[in-house]
Design a protein around this motif. Structure first.
Motif, PDB file in Angstrom:
ATOM      1  N   TYR A 167      24.293  21.108  -9.016  1.00 27.71           N
ATOM      2  CA  TYR A 167      23.929  19.601  -8.540  1.00 27.71           C
ATOM      3  C   TYR A 167      22.934  19.633  -7.361  1.00 27.71           C
ATOM      4  O   TYR A 167      22.090  18.847  -7.165  1.00 27.71           O
ATOM      5  N   LEU A 185      14.499  12.928 -14.042  1.00 27.56           N
ATOM      6  CA  LEU A 185      14.350  13.858 -12.985  1.00 27.56           C
ATOM      7  C   LEU A 185      13.323  14.719 -12.939  1.00 27.56           C
ATOM      8  O   LEU A 185      13.189  15.504 -13.772  1.00 27.56           O
ATOM      9  N   CYS A 186      12.422  14.535 -12.128  1.00 32.92           N
ATOM     10  CA  CYS A 186      11.124  15.123 -12.056  1.00 32.92           C
ATOM     11  C   CYS A 186      10.862  16.427 -10.984  1.00 32.92           C
ATOM     12  O   CYS A 186      11.599  16.171  -9.834  1.00 32.92           O
ATOM     13  N   THR A 191      10.034  18.571  -8.080  1.00 35.97           N
ATOM     14  CA  THR A 191       8.952  18.260  -6.995  1.00 35.97           C
ATOM     15  C   THR A 191       8.086  19.411  -6.448  1.00 35.97           C
ATOM     16  O   THR A 191       8.603  20.704  -6.975  1.00 35.97           O
ATOM     17  N   LEU A 229      19.696  21.021  -7.808  1.00 32.41           N
ATOM     18  CA  LEU A 229      18.794  20.130  -8.758  1.00 32.41           C
ATOM     19  C   LEU A 229      18.360  18.915  -7.799  1.00 32.41           C
ATOM     20  O   LEU A 229      17.429  18.745  -7.900  1.00 32.41           O
ATOM     21  N   THR A 230      19.370  18.401  -7.004  1.00 35.97           N
ATOM     22  CA  THR A 230      18.715  17.158  -6.440  1.00 35.97           C
ATOM     23  C   THR A 230      17.791  17.882  -5.186  1.00 35.97           C
ATOM     24  O   THR A 230      17.042  16.771  -4.826  1.00 35.97           O
ATOM     25  N   ALA A 264      14.401  18.155  -7.173  1.00 42.13           N
ATOM     26  CA  ALA A 264      13.877  17.000  -8.404  1.00 42.13           C
ATOM     27  C   ALA A 264      13.671  15.627  -7.292  1.00 42.13           C
ATOM     28  O   ALA A 264      14.525  15.365  -6.569  1.00 42.13           O
ATOM     29  N   THR A 265      13.250  14.713  -7.886  1.00 40.88           N
ATOM     30  CA  THR A 265      13.069  13.489  -7.652  1.00 40.88           C
ATOM     31  C   THR A 265      13.507  12.413  -8.801  1.00 40.88           C
ATOM     32  O   THR A 265      13.130  12.986  -9.909  1.00 40.88           O
ATOM     33  N   CYS A 266      13.885  11.412  -8.522  1.00 39.09           N
ATOM     34  CA  CYS A 266      14.336  10.361  -9.557  1.00 39.09           C
ATOM     35  C   CYS A 266      13.200   9.320  -9.613  1.00 39.09           C
ATOM     36  O   CYS A 266      12.902   8.855  -8.751  1.00 39.09           O
ATOM     37  N   ILE A 287      21.056  13.263 -22.206  1.00 46.06           N
ATOM     38  CA  ILE A 287      20.382  14.049 -21.147  1.00 46.06           C
ATOM     39  C   ILE A 287      19.614  15.066 -21.483  1.00 46.06           C
ATOM     40  O   ILE A 287      20.031  15.774 -22.522  1.00 46.06           O
ATOM     41  N   ASP A 346      12.828   5.779 -11.843  1.00 45.22           N
ATOM     42  CA  ASP A 346      13.464   4.825 -12.797  1.00 45.22           C
ATOM     43  C   ASP A 346      12.700   4.287 -13.808  1.00 45.22           C
ATOM     44  O   ASP A 346      11.597   3.909 -13.564  1.00 45.22           O
ATOM     45  N   ALA A 353      10.108  17.535 -16.702  1.00 49.38           N
ATOM     46  CA  ALA A 353      11.211  16.713 -16.218  1.00 49.38           C
ATOM     47  C   ALA A 353      12.534  16.632 -17.371  1.00 49.38           C
ATOM     48  O   ALA A 353      12.277  17.062 -18.574  1.00 49.38           O
TER      49      ALA A 353
END
Length: 253
Positions: free
Chosen positions: A13, A249-250, A252, A16-17, A20-22, A93, A24, A227
């Motif tokens: 996690y 989740l894209c 970066t 990943l975070t 990645a950028t979220c 997902i 919506d 993504a």
């Protein structure tokens, strides 16, 4: 315990975070928004209201399941097929593939994807992965929430909106083996078809025991490959559709 080992999923996690950028992919729904003409508008009231002296706020929402950005499960068109609550979380997902026909739609609102669009995507990125979610990017989501712009009807009342094509859907489901699709417009079928009561492409998708997300937002902010998409919704027993919350989740950089 000194220096405990971090659980693997927590490490994943964090990684990943960090990478990645979220984005919506969901429109906020509200009364008066664009919707299928045969459906009633949303009704909303506050049954408890702090402005009236209540201790908390509670809304009562009255709306159809196919409202705003929403999921269509197979049972939406196929009697006895899977309902909203029967779609497993494992399908929520998925790798996200984006087919982009925005430029063609700008010149011709009736445009649909072709096998050359798919072939060009695969030349750039490799084969569409089995189990993927494939979204059709048309630029149509920028018209939200203008009902007239979304419907784009001519003087005869015929809607001119983009949609999917039979050849591309057959390839995606019968050869690539994708799990689900999504699009920015109101329907799977182009407006020229739905204006004549033809929803055969949507029936094709749902009759294959697959599901879809309609009225997606912000697809112009996600890459065509690389993504992940997360699509989830409430779990009404036996439900034939429901507003969904969808995001990507894209990567970066």
């Amino acid at each position: 315990m000194d220096n405990p080992v971090e659980p693997p999923l927590w490490s994943a996690y964090r990684e990943l975070t960090a990478k990645a950028t979220c984005v919506d992919l969901t429109h906020a729904f509200h009364p008066g928004q664009p919707h299928f003409a045969a459906f009633p508008d949303e009704r909303r009231e506050k049954v408890f209201d702090m402005d009236r002296g209540d201790g908390f706020n509670v809304h009562l929402y009255t709306l159809v399941g196919q409202w705003g950005t929403h999921v269509d499960p197979p049972v939406h068109f196929v009697a006895g097929a899977r309902t909203v609550d029967e779609i497993p979380v494992e399908e929520m997902i998925l790798p996200l593939v984006v087919l982009d026909i925005t430029d063609r739609v700008a010149a011709d609102p009736d445009a649909t994807p072709t096998m050359e669009d798919v072939a060009a995507w695969e030349r750039r990125n490799g084969k569409i992965p089995a189990g993927a979610f494939v979204a059709l990017r048309t630029g149509w989501g920028r018209r939200w929430p203008d009902r007239n712009a979304m419907a784009n009807k001519d003087a005869a009342g015929v809607s001119h909106t983009p949609g999917w094509s039979a050849e591309v859907l057959r390839y995606l489901f019968e050869q690539a083996g994708v799990t689900a699709i999504g699009h920015e417009q109101t329907d799977t079928d182009p407006g020229s078809a739905t204006s004549a009561g033809d929803f055969s492409l949507e029936l094709y998708v749902l009759a294959r025991d697959r599901w879809q997300i309609e009225l997606m937002a912000n697809l112009d902010q996600v890459p065509e490959t690389g993504a992940l998409i997360v699509a989830t919704w409430p779990k009404p027993q036996g439900g034939s559709g429901f507003p969904a919350r969808v995001f990507a989740l894209c990567p970066t950089g």
